[in-house]
Design an enzyme around this catalytic site. Sequence first.
Site, PDB file in Angstrom:
ATOM      1  N   LYS A   1       0.873  -1.085   0.034  1.00 24.01           N
ATOM      2  CA  LYS A   1      -0.082   0.052   0.006  1.00 24.01           C
ATOM      3  C   LYS A   1       0.938   1.378  -0.162  1.00 24.01           C
ATOM      4  CE  LYS A   1      -4.046  -2.085   1.724  1.00 24.01           C
ATOM      5  NZ  LYS A   1      -3.986  -3.350   2.072  1.00 24.01           N
TER       6      LYS A   1
HETATM    7  C1  PLP Z   1      -4.378  -4.406   1.356  1.00 22.31           C
HETATM    8  C2  PLP Z   1      -3.673  -5.793   1.323  1.00 22.31           C
HETATM    9  C3  PLP Z   1      -4.108  -6.820   0.324  1.00 22.31           C
HETATM   10  C4  PLP Z   1      -5.055  -6.739  -0.421  1.00 22.31           C
HETATM   11  O1  PLP Z   1      -5.009  -5.809  -1.423  1.00 22.31           O
HETATM   12  P1  PLP Z   1      -6.330  -5.416  -2.318  1.00 22.31           P
HETATM   13  O2  PLP Z   1      -5.893  -4.339  -3.374  1.00 22.31           O
HETATM   14  O3  PLP Z   1      -7.330  -4.892  -1.350  1.00 22.31           O
HETATM   15  O4  PLP Z   1      -6.897  -6.672  -2.952  1.00 22.31           O
HETATM   16  C5  PLP Z   1      -3.160  -7.976   0.422  1.00 22.31           C
HETATM   17  N1  PLP Z   1      -2.111  -8.012   1.196  1.00 22.31           N
HETATM   18  C6  PLP Z   1      -1.904  -6.978   1.990  1.00 22.31           C
HETATM   19  C7  PLP Z   1      -0.572  -7.296   2.903  1.00 22.31           C
HETATM   20  C8  PLP Z   1      -2.573  -5.855   2.157  1.00 22.31           C
HETATM   21  O5  PLP Z   1      -2.295  -4.897   2.905  1.00 22.31           O
END
Ligand code: PLP
Length: 434
Positions: free
Chosen positions: A107
């Site tokens: 993220k």
């Molecule tokens: C947010 C997140 C996901 C999922 O990603 P999306 O874009 O919501 O599909 C997977 N793994 C981790 C560690 C995350 O923080």
Amino acid sequence: MELYSTNGKVENVNLKQAVFQGLPADNGLYMPTTIPKLDKEFIENIEKYDFQTIAYEITKTLIQGEIPDEDIAEIIKDAIDFDAPLIPVTDKMFCLELFHGPSLAFKDFGARFMSRLMSYYLQKEDKEINILVATSGDTGSAVAQGFLDAKGIKVTILYPSGKVSLNQEKQLTTLGKNITALEIDGVFDDCQALVKQAFLDKELNEKLNLSSANSINIARLIPQSFYYAYAYSRLKKTNKKTVFCVPSGNFGNICGGMIAREMGLPFDHFVVATNANDIVPSYLKTGLFEPQPSVATVSNAMDVGNPSNFSRFLALHGNDYALAKSKVTGKSYNDEITLYAVKKVYDKTGYIMCPHTAVAFLGLSDYMKESGFDGNGVFLSTAHPSKFADIIEDVIGEEIELPKRLKDIVNKEKVSIPMSKDFGEFKDWLLKNG
Ligand SMILES: *Cc1c(COP(=O)(O)O)cnc(C)c1O
């Protein structure tokens, strides 16, 4: 760049409007009206370019002149200042590590790009905004880290006193600069109620530019296309096809990859891998999209029962179920199988995966076995295993070393402002400090 709402009930907007609105008024999601193709010669020579050059080319092509080229380059240089290495785990399976940013999760790509893009627009107008975030832990730290040092943006984080882990609290309270942590004498719901009330308060909105760091902002989607193109660029010399498997919750990450595909990158196939929250794998089997209450799992960042990017996922396949089904395979795994994969891969190769990454590993292995796919398989690693140290250390029977950037934070001194859950006190503070 022109964007439409997937619900189709509002006017089209430009990138700047989409970034500051976050959500269209009709509750759809913003999507580009056209997804332009990358230059053919660029794709043919992509192995020659580094991450930032690839990111620049994608952004420039996608936003079609809305921001001058040199400013795009500047935004990318500042936002994506960490690696995304592709690690061979078996001879055909590669792990794309997306956890080398400040919050140790993928993220960071979205949050850092979004903050720089917002700062860019704000600076031109000499404006300031105040972002308010209520957090029970992880979201707050990704946003705080992502917006650290962003010009023209102040971030106020509200967290429940004594209700977040020590590591998380340190990540929220040791940044300083434009990030302030309010330690609320209450629970997470109290923090959220304070933020909601602030957005509804007339006086606050007249005096301060309040904003949120919405997770479905188009600005978070764009940078999530970069690393798919980058992974492809590193594998291109093998002259083999490429498949991606993406551990998914709200499906923002995988939509980034599909945008790169629509821009002309020759990806062969996508695999979506989920935990027990298997709404999209079920959809791909049956054609029915049936949101459910979420269930708790060890890969908790993917505990999503109503994936917020689903309408983008559909739009990227022309809203055509048959087309989606032909380009995407769905897989889902329970916790037991997931943790077994963590152990097995560690025992065989020494590679340590977080639970989300293990779900993607499983999805890719099964897809390759079942389809006989013989090219390069890339599974995305979305978080550093040390973020889930208690679970993973139990499974592999070894201690996981904390990366240096997390160790440094744990040793810093906490700075927070204690506050009651009374809205009056919060409002007075905002008026004085916002
Ligand atoms: C947010 C997140 C996901 C999922 O990603 P999306 O874009 O919501 O599909 C997977 N793994 C981790 C560690 C995350 O923080």
